[in-house]
Design an enzyme around this catalytic site. Structure first.
Site, PDB file in Angstrom:
ATOM      1  N   GLY A   8       0.830  -1.194   0.000  1.00 56.87           N
ATOM      2  CA  GLY A   8       0.000   0.000   0.000  1.00 56.87           C
ATOM      3  C   GLY A   8       0.860   1.238   0.000  1.00 56.87           C
ATOM      4  O   GLY A   8       1.618   1.474   0.944  1.00 56.87           O
ATOM      5  N   ALA A   9       0.765   2.033  -1.068  1.00 53.77           N
ATOM      6  CA  ALA A   9       1.620   3.215  -1.225  1.00 53.77           C
ATOM      7  C   ALA A   9       0.828   4.506  -1.089  1.00 53.77           C
ATOM      8  O   ALA A   9       1.091   5.480  -1.790  1.00 53.77           O
ATOM      9  CB  ALA A   9       2.326   3.161  -2.579  1.00 53.77           C
ATOM     10  N   SER A  11      -0.578   7.567   1.713  1.00 53.23           N
ATOM     11  CA  SER A  11       0.188   8.485   2.567  1.00 53.23           C
ATOM     12  C   SER A  11       0.893   7.765   3.703  1.00 53.23           C
ATOM     13  O   SER A  11       2.099   7.922   3.907  1.00 53.23           O
ATOM     14  CB  SER A  11      -0.740   9.562   3.135  1.00 53.23           C
ATOM     15  OG  SER A  11      -1.233  10.392   2.114  1.00 53.23           O
ATOM     16  N   ARG A  32      -0.473   0.196  -6.170  1.00 54.15           N
ATOM     17  CA  ARG A  32      -1.534  -0.375  -7.009  1.00 54.15           C
ATOM     18  C   ARG A  32      -1.318  -0.038  -8.479  1.00 54.15           C
ATOM     19  O   ARG A  32      -1.635  -0.836  -9.364  1.00 54.15           O
ATOM     20  CB  ARG A  32      -2.881   0.159  -6.525  1.00 54.15           C
ATOM     21  CG  ARG A  32      -4.092  -0.401  -7.234  1.00 54.15           C
ATOM     22  CD  ARG A  32      -5.374   0.013  -6.511  1.00 54.15           C
ATOM     23  NE  ARG A  32      -5.420   1.441  -6.261  1.00 54.15           N
ATOM     24  CZ  ARG A  32      -5.857   2.353  -7.131  1.00 54.15           C
ATOM     25  NH1 ARG A  32      -6.269   1.963  -8.337  1.00 54.15           N
ATOM     26  NH2 ARG A  32      -5.885   3.639  -6.824  1.00 54.15           N
ATOM     27  N   LYS A 106      -6.759   1.069  10.556  1.00 56.74           N
ATOM     28  CA  LYS A 106      -7.580   1.409  11.719  1.00 56.74           C
ATOM     29  C   LYS A 106      -9.051   1.368  11.307  1.00 56.74           C
ATOM     30  O   LYS A 106      -9.568   2.327  10.749  1.00 56.74           O
ATOM     31  CB  LYS A 106      -7.190   2.782  12.258  1.00 56.74           C
ATOM     32  CG  LYS A 106      -5.731   2.845  12.710  1.00 56.74           C
ATOM     33  CD  LYS A 106      -5.310   4.228  13.142  1.00 56.74           C
ATOM     34  CE  LYS A 106      -3.846   4.239  13.577  1.00 56.74           C
ATOM     35  NZ  LYS A 106      -3.389   5.583  13.986  1.00 56.74           N
ATOM     36  N   LYS A 191     -11.498   6.244  17.251  1.00 53.52           N
ATOM     37  CA  LYS A 191     -11.061   7.650  17.228  1.00 53.52           C
ATOM     38  C   LYS A 191     -11.365   8.307  15.889  1.00 53.52           C
ATOM     39  O   LYS A 191     -11.572   9.530  15.820  1.00 53.52           O
ATOM     40  CB  LYS A 191      -9.577   7.774  17.577  1.00 53.52           C
ATOM     41  CG  LYS A 191      -8.616   7.032  16.650  1.00 53.52           C
ATOM     42  CD  LYS A 191      -8.101   7.870  15.508  1.00 53.52           C
ATOM     43  CE  LYS A 191      -7.268   7.050  14.551  1.00 53.52           C
ATOM     44  NZ  LYS A 191      -6.747   7.855  13.428  1.00 53.52           N
ATOM     45  N   ARG A 255      -7.825  13.239   7.850  1.00 55.93           N
ATOM     46  CA  ARG A 255      -8.872  13.100   6.836  1.00 55.93           C
ATOM     47  C   ARG A 255     -10.258  13.040   7.466  1.00 55.93           C
ATOM     48  O   ARG A 255     -11.222  13.572   6.916  1.00 55.93           O
ATOM     49  CB  ARG A 255      -8.649  11.823   6.022  1.00 55.93           C
ATOM     50  CG  ARG A 255      -7.330  11.783   5.285  1.00 55.93           C
ATOM     51  CD  ARG A 255      -7.119  10.399   4.678  1.00 55.93           C
ATOM     52  NE  ARG A 255      -5.721  10.024   4.771  1.00 55.93           N
ATOM     53  CZ  ARG A 255      -5.285   8.787   4.606  1.00 55.93           C
ATOM     54  NH1 ARG A 255      -6.137   7.820   4.357  1.00 55.93           N
ATOM     55  NH2 ARG A 255      -4.013   8.512   4.699  1.00 55.93           N
ATOM     56  N   GLU A 281     -11.483   6.758   7.030  1.00 57.56           N
ATOM     57  CA  GLU A 281     -11.864   5.425   7.486  1.00 57.56           C
ATOM     58  C   GLU A 281     -13.098   5.438   8.385  1.00 57.56           C
ATOM     59  O   GLU A 281     -13.871   4.475   8.410  1.00 57.56           O
ATOM     60  CB  GLU A 281     -10.696   4.774   8.233  1.00 57.56           C
ATOM     61  CG  GLU A 281      -9.484   4.464   7.372  1.00 57.56           C
ATOM     62  CD  GLU A 281      -9.664   3.202   6.533  1.00 57.56           C
ATOM     63  OE1 GLU A 281     -10.793   2.697   6.430  1.00 57.56           O
ATOM     64  OE2 GLU A 281      -8.660   2.729   5.975  1.00 57.56           O
TER      65      GLU A 281
END
Length: 333
Positions: A8-9, A11, A32, A106, A191, A255, A281
């Site tokens: 997974g590239a 952030s 990806r 998360k 959170k 985010r 998320e």
């Protein structure tokens, strides 16, 4: 010398690759898109996510999952939480035998209500003792700037915790260890939902008292759910708990905070989702967290309110009124 595959590239995957490289670990970063991997190899930058971060020479990139995973001593999973199962199903047959699997994610999986470590163990067909979790107040942009930060490496056994911690102990990144995987993952997932609530409050123009109230009561909700699932209460007072919540809820680099802010300012869920360039998320995990809490009879009014805004047509002001009109009770309940 330890080698790691980071799958997974985005952030955080990119920032963690830089951390591991600065800790002396050789890293292969799976992207990806082939063009993203090529840019990392030639320009030493991930232009789409962290263009200001100069990546070390010990980091290489590929869009071939099998190539990334071949011979890795550690496999670090850094994809959006709700896509983990699908990705792992594709990678399962090329995972290096016996290599620890490390979760940077998360969230709580939709439908199953499983934590990310449980999804990993189930899909990869490995014991939970082979899975570790890294969590804490780790905003990717600040890590990329090499600002001092700490994190928690949680795993059932000391040897695995120590191995992962050693592989990511950089001069500016200090990993602590913890045996409480359940509490670490519950704190990291919840959170994000509390950060949505704080962002909405800021979008409504509400101030520091409201923020502090949401943080404190949000932490209480998190701890209640964690306790019901067998977590160590002390975890919620540490980096994975109050530390991560403070960073995610207070920073506009978050985010989830940014997503909530836009909702509080009057945008619709569809409008904010269309504009978002990266995954918040908490938006999807909110549903699974609320369902999980109800299944173990845990009261989570802030998470319920966020869920009502996202999926039941409420406005942020309705959530405020609902929270403020609840029956009075002891703070410790």
């Amino acid at each position: 010398m330890t080698s790691a595959a980071i799958m997974g590239a985005g952030s955080w995957g990119t920032a963690f690759a830089a951390v591991m490289a600065d800790a002396g670990t050789d890293v292969t970063l799976w992207a990806r898109r082939a063009e993203a991997a090529d840019a990392i190899n030639t320009e030493r930058r991930n232009v789409a996510y962290l263009p200001e971060l100069q990546l070390a020479e010990r980091i290489s990139a590929t869009a071939d999952a099998a190539q990334a995973l071949e011979g890795a001593d550690l496999v670090v999973l850094a994809v959006p939480s709700q896509s983990l199962r699908g990705n792992l199903e594709q990678w399962r047959d090329v995972l290096p035998q016996g290599a620890p699997l490390v979760s940077l994610m998360k969230g709580i999986e939709l439908g199953t209500h499983l934590r990310m470590s449980q999804v990993i163990a189930e899909v990869a067909g490995v014991p939970l003792a082979q899975v570790a979790v890294v969590s804490g107040p780790n905003l990717a942009k600040e890590i990329a700037q090499k600002q001092p930060a700490a994190a928690v490496v949680a795993a059932p056994h000391h040897g695995l915790r120590a191995k992962v911690a050693e592989a990511c102990a950089a001069p500016y990144f200090r990993p602590y260890t913890n045996a409480d995987v359940v509490g670490t993952e519950i704190a990291g997932a919840v959170k994000n939902v509390i950060a949505l609530a704080v962002g909405m409050a800021h979008g409504l123009g509400l101030g520091e008292n409201t923020t502090a109230t949401l943080l404190t009561r949000g932490l209480a909700e998190t701890a209640r759910l964690g306790a019901a699932l067998g977590a160590d209460p002390q975890t919620f007072l540490g980096l994975a708990g109050v530390g991560d919540m403070a960073a995610t809820c207070s920073s506009r680099l978050s985010r989830n905070h940014a997503f909530g802010l836009a909702l509080g300012e009057g945008q619709t869920l569809e409008e904010v989702t269309a504009q978002a360039s990266q995954t918040a998320e908490g938006v999807k995990s909110c549903r699974s967290i609320v369902e999980l809490a109800r299944s173990v009879d845990v009261d989570m009014p802030i998470c319920d309110g966020v869920h009502a805004i996202l999926y039941e047509g409420w406005g942020p002001q309705e959530m405020v009124r609902a929270l403020m009109s609840r029956s009075r009770k002891s703070e410790r309940v």
